[in-house]
Design a protein around this motif. Structure first.
Motif, PDB file in Angstrom:
ATOM      1  N   ALA A  99      44.075  40.662  46.252  1.00  0.00           N
ATOM      2  CA  ALA A  99      43.696  39.301  45.863  1.00  0.00           C
ATOM      3  C   ALA A  99      42.205  39.039  46.062  1.00  0.00           C
ATOM      4  CB  ALA A  99      44.523  38.299  46.663  1.00  0.00           C
ATOM      5  N   ARG A 100      41.647  39.523  47.170  1.00  0.00           N
ATOM      6  CA  ARG A 100      40.239  39.213  47.470  1.00  0.00           C
ATOM      7  C   ARG A 100      39.292  39.904  46.506  1.00  0.00           C
ATOM      8  NH1 ARG A 100      40.451  39.699  54.143  1.00  0.00           N
ATOM      9  NH2 ARG A 100      41.546  37.702  54.476  1.00  0.00           N
ATOM     10  N   VAL A 101      39.491  41.183  46.298  1.00  0.00           N
ATOM     11  CA  VAL A 101      38.593  41.897  45.389  1.00  0.00           C
ATOM     12  C   VAL A 101      38.809  41.422  43.956  1.00  0.00           C
ATOM     13  CG1 VAL A 101      40.129  43.867  44.940  1.00  0.00           C
ATOM     14  CG2 VAL A 101      37.648  44.158  44.802  1.00  0.00           C
ATOM     15  N   GLN A 102      40.032  41.018  43.620  1.00  0.00           N
ATOM     16  CA  GLN A 102      40.301  40.547  42.270  1.00  0.00           C
ATOM     17  C   GLN A 102      39.576  39.245  41.983  1.00  0.00           C
ATOM     18  OE1 GLN A 102      41.998  42.413  40.002  1.00  0.00           O
ATOM     19  NE2 GLN A 102      41.161  40.908  38.556  1.00  0.00           N
ATOM     20  N   ALA A 103      39.438  38.402  43.021  1.00  0.00           N
ATOM     21  CA  ALA A 103      38.688  37.154  42.843  1.00  0.00           C
ATOM     22  C   ALA A 103      37.231  37.450  42.515  1.00  0.00           C
ATOM     23  CB  ALA A 103      38.792  36.301  44.102  1.00  0.00           C
ATOM     24  N   VAL A 104      36.662  38.478  43.168  1.00  0.00           N
ATOM     25  CA  VAL A 104      35.280  38.884  42.875  1.00  0.00           C
ATOM     26  C   VAL A 104      35.183  39.450  41.467  1.00  0.00           C
ATOM     27  CG1 VAL A 104      33.407  40.428  43.531  1.00  0.00           C
ATOM     28  CG2 VAL A 104      34.776  39.314  45.308  1.00  0.00           C
ATOM     29  N   VAL A 105      36.135  40.297  41.106  1.00  0.00           N
ATOM     30  CA  VAL A 105      36.142  40.915  39.776  1.00  0.00           C
ATOM     31  C   VAL A 105      36.232  39.846  38.690  1.00  0.00           C
ATOM     32  CG1 VAL A 105      37.475  42.387  38.216  1.00  0.00           C
ATOM     33  CG2 VAL A 105      37.055  43.129  40.566  1.00  0.00           C
ATOM     34  N   ASN A 106      37.075  38.836  38.918  1.00  0.00           N
ATOM     35  CA  ASN A 106      37.219  37.767  37.921  1.00  0.00           C
ATOM     36  C   ASN A 106      35.913  36.995  37.735  1.00  0.00           C
ATOM     37  OD1 ASN A 106      39.890  38.467  37.583  1.00  0.00           O
ATOM     38  ND2 ASN A 106      40.674  36.883  38.954  1.00  0.00           N
ATOM     39  N   GLU A 107      35.214  36.703  38.847  1.00  0.00           N
ATOM     40  CA  GLU A 107      33.951  35.983  38.754  1.00  0.00           C
ATOM     41  C   GLU A 107      32.911  36.801  37.989  1.00  0.00           C
ATOM     42  OE1 GLU A 107      31.062  33.263  38.918  1.00  0.00           O
ATOM     43  OE2 GLU A 107      33.086  32.895  39.659  1.00  0.00           O
ATOM     44  N   GLY A 146      22.795  41.013  45.178  1.00  0.00           N
ATOM     45  CA  GLY A 146      23.099  39.947  46.121  1.00  0.00           C
ATOM     46  C   GLY A 146      24.257  39.084  45.675  1.00  0.00           C
ATOM     47  N   MET A 147      24.506  39.016  44.363  1.00  0.00           N
ATOM     48  CA  MET A 147      25.641  38.244  43.838  1.00  0.00           C
ATOM     49  C   MET A 147      26.950  38.807  44.364  1.00  0.00           C
ATOM     50  SD  MET A 147      26.366  35.772  41.535  1.00  0.00           S
ATOM     51  CE  MET A 147      27.851  35.169  40.701  1.00  0.00           C
ATOM     52  N   VAL A 148      27.071  40.127  44.348  1.00  0.00           N
ATOM     53  CA  VAL A 148      28.292  40.776  44.851  1.00  0.00           C
ATOM     54  C   VAL A 148      28.432  40.544  46.353  1.00  0.00           C
ATOM     55  CG1 VAL A 148      29.497  42.981  45.092  1.00  0.00           C
ATOM     56  CG2 VAL A 148      28.140  42.517  43.040  1.00  0.00           C
ATOM     57  N   LEU A 149      27.328  40.666  47.072  1.00  0.00           N
ATOM     58  CA  LEU A 149      27.349  40.462  48.521  1.00  0.00           C
ATOM     59  C   LEU A 149      27.856  39.070  48.866  1.00  0.00           C
ATOM     60  CD1 LEU A 149      26.518  41.244  51.442  1.00  0.00           C
ATOM     61  CD2 LEU A 149      24.240  40.377  50.905  1.00  0.00           C
ATOM     62  N   ARG A 150      27.291  38.022  48.235  1.00  0.00           N
ATOM     63  CA  ARG A 150      27.676  36.649  48.554  1.00  0.00           C
ATOM     64  C   ARG A 150      29.116  36.347  48.133  1.00  0.00           C
ATOM     65  NH1 ARG A 150      24.425  36.383  52.473  1.00  0.00           N
ATOM     66  NH2 ARG A 150      22.225  36.378  51.897  1.00  0.00           N
ATOM     67  N   LEU A 151      29.574  36.917  47.034  1.00  0.00           N
ATOM     68  CA  LEU A 151      30.961  36.696  46.615  1.00  0.00           C
ATOM     69  C   LEU A 151      31.937  37.252  47.643  1.00  0.00           C
ATOM     70  CD1 LEU A 151      30.753  37.417  42.777  1.00  0.00           C
ATOM     71  CD2 LEU A 151      31.166  35.214  43.880  1.00  0.00           C
ATOM     72  N   PHE A 152      31.652  38.454  48.145  1.00  0.00           N
ATOM     73  CA  PHE A 152      32.537  39.024  49.161  1.00  0.00           C
ATOM     74  C   PHE A 152      32.467  38.222  50.462  1.00  0.00           C
ATOM     75  CE2 PHE A 152      33.007  42.849  46.578  1.00  0.00           C
ATOM     76  CZ  PHE A 152      34.328  43.180  46.838  1.00  0.00           C
ATOM     77  N   GLU A 153      31.305  37.689  50.791  1.00  0.00           N
ATOM     78  CA  GLU A 153      31.207  36.850  51.987  1.00  0.00           C
ATOM     79  C   GLU A 153      32.087  35.611  51.854  1.00  0.00           C
ATOM     80  OE1 GLU A 153      26.703  37.850  53.656  1.00  0.00           O
ATOM     81  OE2 GLU A 153      27.068  36.025  52.523  1.00  0.00           O
ATOM     82  N   GLY A 168      27.868  44.188  35.318  1.00  0.00           N
ATOM     83  CA  GLY A 168      28.838  44.038  34.255  1.00  0.00           C
ATOM     84  C   GLY A 168      29.750  45.224  34.081  1.00  0.00           C
ATOM     85  N   SER A 169      29.437  46.352  34.701  1.00  0.00           N
ATOM     86  CA  SER A 169      30.237  47.558  34.532  1.00  0.00           C
ATOM     87  C   SER A 169      30.888  47.996  35.840  1.00  0.00           C
ATOM     88  CB  SER A 169      29.381  48.691  33.970  1.00  0.00           C
ATOM     89  OG  SER A 169      30.122  49.878  33.836  1.00  0.00           O
ATOM     90  N   ARG A 170      30.048  48.261  36.866  1.00  0.00           N
ATOM     91  CA  ARG A 170      30.622  48.820  38.091  1.00  0.00           C
ATOM     92  C   ARG A 170      29.697  48.571  39.273  1.00  0.00           C
ATOM     93  NH1 ARG A 170      32.884  55.029  38.323  1.00  0.00           N
ATOM     94  NH2 ARG A 170      34.169  54.857  40.201  1.00  0.00           N
ATOM     95  N   SER A 171      30.291  48.331  40.418  1.00  0.00           N
ATOM     96  CA  SER A 171      29.543  48.188  41.670  1.00  0.00           C
ATOM     97  C   SER A 171      30.211  49.038  42.736  1.00  0.00           C
ATOM     98  CB  SER A 171      29.515  46.724  42.134  1.00  0.00           C
ATOM     99  OG  SER A 171      28.734  45.933  41.291  1.00  0.00           O
ATOM    100  N   LYS A 172      29.405  49.482  43.683  1.00  0.00           N
ATOM    101  CA  LYS A 172      29.922  50.168  44.863  1.00  0.00           C
ATOM    102  C   LYS A 172      29.377  49.451  46.090  1.00  0.00           C
ATOM    103  CE  LYS A 172      30.274  54.869  42.886  1.00  0.00           C
ATOM    104  NZ  LYS A 172      31.651  55.247  43.240  1.00  0.00           N
ATOM    105  N   ILE A 173      30.253  49.145  47.049  1.00  0.00           N
ATOM    106  CA  ILE A 173      29.793  48.551  48.295  1.00  0.00           C
ATOM    107  C   ILE A 173      30.293  49.409  49.456  1.00  0.00           C
ATOM    108  CG2 ILE A 173      29.855  46.253  47.258  1.00  0.00           C
ATOM    109  CD1 ILE A 173      32.234  45.607  49.065  1.00  0.00           C
TER     110      ILE A 173
END
Length: 490
Positions: free
Chosen positions: A255-263, A201-208, A229-234
């Motif tokens: 830029a958008r995915v990089q912001a998620v990756v940085n978090e 859910g952390m990945v979901l909310r970050l992309f939202e 901490g390693s890899r996600s697929k959406i």
């Protein structure tokens, strides 16, 4: 003293972020509890004046129909003597002298007040955070104990257990942290707010947060699989034909995915376009590996994927991560093999199918090869397909197609009725071993794809309706016998 009581109540209310009235009620309850040591069995009530802070004690006696407790109850006649309009349930209060709080009484009062305040805090935390489950929430690290991080959320405290943190992630007191509110649990010792940075859910909310199109419901995240901490697929899908879902989530120059990756401290995120076609979806999910062939088996919910030797390691991923995440994302069991292994397996299946056709249908090898070429891979495929599908084979007409189907069904029936051999399980039985079973009944069961004792055991009475020579009562008895033979009641 009285003013001090009001100041104490207000101070405690501010500190614990609860209503002052609740603290006053807790104090009143504490005084009532302590007064029992002085006044014994008397029903005592305590009231604090909200203006002056004065606490008044009173003995409460209630008008009842039949007196059982003379000290605390009055008859209706006695009540009317004190108050003309008294009725059943009317309470009379007589002032009592203030009590002196000894050490034990004071400690008891303190425990009652603390318990009331804890209950109020627990209810407040639950009311505050339960509606926010599933959201991202920010707080300040309050303390770290044994790898668990306790977070000050402002109006409550949250906890992130070690498994809810990302690998190699460490926090110190005073650090600001953003996490996914996973659960709020109301427990006797207090409300617990569970946070997580490892939840999908952390990945979901970050992309939202990063992708406006998701907020506007123009793009939907259909599925997420994650190795924290390693890899996600959406998997994403666009509700607007003019919007590229993958491109929108990646953003301009990433830029958008990089912001998620940085978090997520460098966690790799694969964005995949969702499709209803399971084969295409699995191919997308296994990227960047290049797939040669895909075979879908809907009955077993399995997809066989063939890749060349060079792409096998990429498709599997480090420690099997890529194929595991792809399987979780798609909901299919993915079996990876090299192109050579797939060809060998396919050759074995074709050889087994030809042997079954030659033996079961009494046809030559060339005709068996023709059936395999047309896509028939088992006797069951021939026995339960439409006759027109068989008639479509080159050189066959409807009569020959019917004959082929009849032979296939008879072959399957013979297999089902075959007596167990020495190599079989000593407890195995055939359909003919069941009481009152005849070949005619077994043939009709075979037409309904009930070719074994186990299959019959799984059937219901309605599945046997219409079988000639088998009444409903006998059908139910036959199913029970099959279940007994299958070991259901052991």
């Amino acid at each position: 003293m009285s003013v001090d009581m009001m100041q104490v109540a207000e101070a405690v209310a501010r500190e614990k972020a609860v209503d002052c009235e609740l603290v006053i009620e807790a104090m009143e309850q504490a005084i009532k509890t302590a007064a029992r040591r002085t006044y014994g069995n008397k029903v005592v009530d305590a009231k604090m004046d909200r203006d002056t802070g004065e606490i008044a004690l009173s003995h409460v006696r209630t008008v009842v129909e039949e007196v059982e407790d003379e000290e605390n109850e009055l008859t209706l006649e006695a009540g009317k003597a004190l108050q003309a309009d008294a009725e059943l349930g009317t309470e009379f209060r007589e002032p009592l002298a203030p009590i002196e709080l000894g050490r034990i009484a004071a400690q008891t009062a303190k425990q009652v007040i603390n318990q009331k305040i804890r209950e109020a805090e627990r209810e407040r935390v639950v009311a505050e955070y339960e509606p926010r489950v599933g959201e991202l929430i920010t707080g300040i690290v309050k303390r770290v104990e044994r790898g668990n991080v306790y977070v000050d959320l402002g109006r409550g405290e949250g906890v992130m257990y070690r498994e809810d943190l990302l690998p190699r992630e460490a926090y110190r007191q005073g650090d600001r942290v953003r996490a996914y509110l996973r659960e709020v649990r109301n427990q006797p010792k207090g409300a617990l707010v569970f946070l997580s940075r490892a939840d999908a859910g952390m990945v979901l909310r970050l992309f939202e947060q990063e992708v406006p199109e998701i907020q506007d419901n123009l793009i939907t995240i259909q599925a997420i699989s994650r190795d924290p901490g390693s890899r996600s697929k959406i998997a994403v899908i666009s509700m607007d034909a003019g919007i590229d879902p993958v491109g929108a989530c990646v953003g301009m120059r990433g830029a958008r995915v990089q912001a998620v990756v940085n978090e997520l401290h460098g966690e790799r995120v694969d964005i995949i376009e969702w499709t209803e076609d399971p084969a295409a979806f699995v191919v997308n999910a296994l990227a960047p590996a290049e797939i040669d062939r895909v075979l879908v088996d809907e009955e077993s919910n399995t997809i066989e994927v063939a890749v060349d030797e060079e792409n096998l390691a990429i498709a599997i991923g480090r420690r099997g991560q890529n194929v595991r995440l792809a399987s979780e994302l798609t909901g299919w069991n993915i079996e990876l093999m090299t192109t050579g292994e797939e060809q060998e397996k396919r050759a074995e299946e074709i050889g087994a199918a030809k042997e079954a056709f030659v033996a079961g249908l009494d046809v030559d090898a060339d005709f068996a090869d023709l059936l395999v070429t047309e896509g028939f891979m088992s006797l069951a495929d021939l026995a339960y397909c439409e006759v027109t599908d068989i008639a479509a084979v080159e050189g066959l007409d409807d009569d020959l197609a019917l004959e082929i189907q009849k032979r296939a069904r008879n072959a399957l029936l013979d297999q089902a009725l075959q007596k167990p051999t020495e190599d079989d399980d000593e407890n195995s039985v055939s359909l003919l071993d069941l009481p009152n079973m005849t070949r005619e009944i077994a043939a009709q069961l075979a037409e309904r794809n009930l070719l074994s004792v186990e299959a019959l055991a799984d059937a219901a009475g309605d599945d046997l309706e219409g079988i000639e020579g088998l009444e409903r009562e006998a059908a139910d008895a036959l199913i029970i016998a099959a279940r007994e033979a299958s070991g259901w009641f052991e």
